[in-house]
Scaffold this motif. Structure first.
Motif, PDB file in Angstrom:
ATOM      1  N   GLU A 255       0.831  -1.201   0.000  1.00  0.00           N
ATOM      2  CA  GLU A 255       0.000   0.000   0.000  1.00  0.00           C
ATOM      3  C   GLU A 255       0.871   1.258   0.000  1.00  0.00           C
ATOM      4  OE1 GLU A 255      -3.740   1.728   2.615  1.00  0.00           O
ATOM      5  OE2 GLU A 255      -2.066   0.765   3.676  1.00  0.00           O
ATOM      6  N   ILE A 256       1.906   1.260   0.838  1.00  0.00           N
ATOM      7  CA  ILE A 256       2.801   2.419   0.906  1.00  0.00           C
ATOM      8  C   ILE A 256       3.591   2.553  -0.388  1.00  0.00           C
ATOM      9  CG2 ILE A 256       4.749   3.434   2.155  1.00  0.00           C
ATOM     10  CD1 ILE A 256       3.674   1.987   4.686  1.00  0.00           C
ATOM     11  N   ALA A 257       3.978   1.431  -0.989  1.00  0.00           N
ATOM     12  CA  ALA A 257       4.720   1.472  -2.251  1.00  0.00           C
ATOM     13  C   ALA A 257       3.870   2.088  -3.361  1.00  0.00           C
ATOM     14  CB  ALA A 257       5.161   0.064  -2.640  1.00  0.00           C
ATOM     15  N   ALA A 258       2.586   1.770  -3.402  1.00  0.00           N
ATOM     16  CA  ALA A 258       1.711   2.351  -4.424  1.00  0.00           C
ATOM     17  C   ALA A 258       1.636   3.870  -4.279  1.00  0.00           C
ATOM     18  CB  ALA A 258       0.316   1.736  -4.323  1.00  0.00           C
ATOM     19  N   ALA A 259       1.609   4.353  -3.036  1.00  0.00           N
ATOM     20  CA  ALA A 259       1.590   5.799  -2.804  1.00  0.00           C
ATOM     21  C   ALA A 259       2.908   6.425  -3.256  1.00  0.00           C
ATOM     22  CB  ALA A 259       1.347   6.087  -1.324  1.00  0.00           C
ATOM     23  N   ALA A 260       4.023   5.772  -2.926  1.00  0.00           N
ATOM     24  CA  ALA A 260       5.328   6.290  -3.341  1.00  0.00           C
ATOM     25  C   ALA A 260       5.450   6.324  -4.857  1.00  0.00           C
ATOM     26  CB  ALA A 260       6.443   5.434  -2.738  1.00  0.00           C
ATOM     27  N   ASP A 261       4.917   5.289  -5.516  1.00  0.00           N
ATOM     28  CA  ASP A 261       4.974   5.234  -6.977  1.00  0.00           C
ATOM     29  C   ASP A 261       4.153   6.362  -7.600  1.00  0.00           C
ATOM     30  OD1 ASP A 261       6.588   3.038  -6.802  1.00  0.00           O
ATOM     31  OD2 ASP A 261       5.017   1.584  -7.298  1.00  0.00           O
ATOM     32  N   LYS A 262       3.058   6.740  -6.972  1.00  0.00           N
ATOM     33  CA  LYS A 262       2.256   7.843  -7.505  1.00  0.00           C
ATOM     34  C   LYS A 262       3.034   9.146  -7.435  1.00  0.00           C
ATOM     35  CE  LYS A 262      -2.381   9.782  -7.498  1.00  0.00           C
ATOM     36  NZ  LYS A 262      -3.755   9.748  -6.924  1.00  0.00           N
ATOM     37  N   TRP A 263       3.786   9.328  -6.368  1.00  0.00           N
ATOM     38  CA  TRP A 263       4.645  10.522  -6.261  1.00  0.00           C
ATOM     39  C   TRP A 263       5.729  10.489  -7.336  1.00  0.00           C
ATOM     40  CZ3 TRP A 263       8.646  11.413  -1.764  1.00  0.00           C
ATOM     41  CH2 TRP A 263       9.239  12.675  -1.924  1.00  0.00           C
ATOM     42  N   ASP A 264       6.328   9.320  -7.559  1.00  0.00           N
ATOM     43  CA  ASP A 264       7.433   9.195  -8.512  1.00  0.00           C
ATOM     44  C   ASP A 264       6.981   9.192  -9.966  1.00  0.00           C
ATOM     45  OD1 ASP A 264       9.328   9.045  -6.514  1.00  0.00           O
ATOM     46  OD2 ASP A 264       9.334   6.854  -6.448  1.00  0.00           O
ATOM     47  N   SER A 265       5.689   8.999 -10.202  1.00  0.00           N
ATOM     48  CA  SER A 265       5.223   8.709 -11.557  1.00  0.00           C
ATOM     49  C   SER A 265       5.329   9.874 -12.529  1.00  0.00           C
ATOM     50  CB  SER A 265       3.765   8.232 -11.512  1.00  0.00           C
ATOM     51  OG  SER A 265       2.918   9.275 -11.024  1.00  0.00           O
ATOM     52  N   THR A 266       5.234  11.092 -12.040  1.00  0.00           N
ATOM     53  CA  THR A 266       5.240  12.260 -12.914  1.00  0.00           C
ATOM     54  C   THR A 266       6.241  13.278 -12.397  1.00  0.00           C
ATOM     55  OG1 THR A 266       2.884  11.930 -13.377  1.00  0.00           O
ATOM     56  CG2 THR A 266       3.819  14.064 -13.962  1.00  0.00           C
ATOM     57  N   PRO A 267       7.331  13.490 -13.128  1.00  0.00           N
ATOM     58  CA  PRO A 267       8.304  14.496 -12.676  1.00  0.00           C
ATOM     59  C   PRO A 267       7.661  15.882 -12.606  1.00  0.00           C
ATOM     60  CG  PRO A 267       9.201  13.119 -14.430  1.00  0.00           C
ATOM     61  CD  PRO A 267       7.736  12.834 -14.358  1.00  0.00           C
ATOM     62  N   THR A 268       7.857  16.556 -11.507  1.00  0.00           N
ATOM     63  CA  THR A 268       7.338  17.904 -11.334  1.00  0.00           C
ATOM     64  C   THR A 268       8.468  18.790 -10.813  1.00  0.00           C
ATOM     65  OG1 THR A 268       6.635  17.436  -9.053  1.00  0.00           O
ATOM     66  CG2 THR A 268       5.012  17.060 -10.794  1.00  0.00           C
ATOM     67  N   LYS A 269       8.184  20.067 -10.721  1.00  0.00           N
ATOM     68  CA  LYS A 269       9.194  20.959 -10.157  1.00  0.00           C
ATOM     69  C   LYS A 269       9.414  20.619  -8.686  1.00  0.00           C
ATOM     70  CE  LYS A 269       6.046  24.718  -8.837  1.00  0.00           C
ATOM     71  NZ  LYS A 269       5.739  26.163  -8.991  1.00  0.00           N
ATOM     72  N   PRO A 270      10.568  20.949  -8.146  1.00  0.00           N
ATOM     73  CA  PRO A 270      10.858  20.617  -6.741  1.00  0.00           C
ATOM     74  C   PRO A 270       9.758  21.120  -5.802  1.00  0.00           C
ATOM     75  CG  PRO A 270      12.822  21.429  -7.827  1.00  0.00           C
ATOM     76  CD  PRO A 270      11.687  21.644  -8.791  1.00  0.00           C
ATOM     77  N   HIS A 271       9.388  20.285  -4.853  1.00  0.00           N
ATOM     78  CA  HIS A 271       8.338  20.622  -3.894  1.00  0.00           C
ATOM     79  C   HIS A 271       8.983  20.989  -2.565  1.00  0.00           C
ATOM     80  CE1 HIS A 271       4.847  20.175  -1.245  1.00  0.00           C
ATOM     81  NE2 HIS A 271       4.087  20.150  -2.318  1.00  0.00           N
ATOM     82  N   PRO A 272       8.504  22.038  -1.876  1.00  0.00           N
ATOM     83  CA  PRO A 272       9.119  22.461  -0.610  1.00  0.00           C
ATOM     84  C   PRO A 272       9.144  21.388   0.474  1.00  0.00           C
ATOM     85  CG  PRO A 272       7.667  24.174  -1.452  1.00  0.00           C
ATOM     86  CD  PRO A 272       7.445  22.970  -2.315  1.00  0.00           C
TER      87      PRO A 272
END
Length: 332
Positions: A255-272
């Protein structure tokens, strides 16, 4: 003895950076200026990010810490101006002063007199934050700070929910506001594990790809882990402690890996808040013994250690940095 200490040679100490889980050189300069007595320096860096709620929320949070002891002075400056940033900073400074008075311990460790001063100081934050919200109606950050004040003041749930709606209407993914909302829903603040976890899972579902607000999921799991661990310690159950250490995050890894993958899935500008989110995922995957994911997020941390979750990982340990180093060195 730390709960995750193993019988092997002591870990090499890492060059750990604490209390600085962000990359914002401009903010660091403003903080130094405030420490030197130049309080108006803060308003410049707050004004330039009025349309960037994540940056603004981080900056006022950090500058509020540097404003401890100057809240009344900032309030007087605000009264003689129509500057929303002064009102916002004054309100935040009162919140920080209040929590400095209360301390970070549990409620039963805080004396009656200290609680009285805590509540009195915290109430001073409400007016300035409402003024800041009135002056900048689209700004989510005063409402996020009001949510923090409401948590400490123990206002009723309807008021907390109302403030949450105001935040979401202005910035649906504001990271620190989600963090505080999760605490409001946690058992230790009168909520429940079920409601807190449902919120965390909903935050993941609603998050756009590439947004680290998905870290609310490992945060919720760490809150449950800590509560269960403390219960096991109270019961003096070595078996329960050992089982939690070995199995909790392994059970919830997918479950935690799926959440991490969603964060990693689309490169975005640096987040604070990226460094804070990496902390949560790194600790969760390290405890789940997921070496590739632990390594990725530990590298993302760059040894910038956030108190949560590492204070939970190092529960009962004398040296948080040593506990972190031992776990990090296993995967790096």
């Amino acid at each position: 003895m730390g709960i995750f200490r193993r019988k092997r040679p002591a870990a090499l100490a890492r060059e750990v950076v604490r209390d600085h889980t962000y990359d914002d050189a401009i903010l660091d300069i403003a903080a130094e200026e405030m420490d030197a007595g130049h309080l108006r320096a803060a308003t410049t860096v707050l004004a330039e990010c009025r349309d960037e709620p994540e940056v603004r929320a981080l900056r006022v949070e950090v500058l509020g810490e540097h404003a401890i002891g100057h809240a009344d002075e900032l309030l007087e400056l605000a009264k003689n101006n129509t500057d929303p940033d002064l009102w916002l900073l004054a309100g935040t400074a009162f919140i920080r002063e209040a929590w400095a008075i209360r301390g970070s311990g549990r409620a039963d460790s805080v004396g009656k007199d200290r609680f009285k001063v805590f509540f009195g100081t915290l109430r001073k934050a409400v007016g300035p934050l409402h003024e800041a919200a009135k002056l900048l109606p689209r700004d989510a950050v005063p409402w996020a700070q009001l949510q923090t004040a409401g948590l400490g003041l123990q206002v009723d749930r309807d008021q907390k929910d109302e403030v949450w709606r105001e935040i979401v209407a202005r910035c649906a993914t504001l990271y620190p506001a989600h963090w505080t909302r999760l605490q409001i829903l946690a058992s230790k603040w009168g909520g429940s594990a079920e409601e807190m976890m449902a919120f965390a899972q909903g935050s993941v579902d609603a998050a756009p790809p590439g947004d680290p607000v998905v870290a609310m999921l490992p945060l919720a799991h760490f809150e449950i882990f800590l509560e269960q661990f403390e219960d096991a310690v109270q019961a003096r159950s070595a078996l329960k402690i050992a089982t939690l250490k070995m199995r909790y995050f392994t059970r919830h890894r997918e479950e935690i890996a799926a959440a991490a993958d969603k964060w990693d899935s689309t490169p975005t500008k640096p987040h604070p808040r990226a460094l804070q989110a990496h902390n949560l995922f790194a600790a969760a995957f390290a405890l789940a013994d997921d070496a590739p994911r632990a390594k990725r997020h530990l590298l993302g941390m760059r040894d910038h250690v956030h108190e949560v979750p590492w204070a939970y990982v190092a529960y009962l340990a004398d040296d948080l940095e040593k506990e972190y180093s031992e776990l990090a060195n296993k995967y790096l």
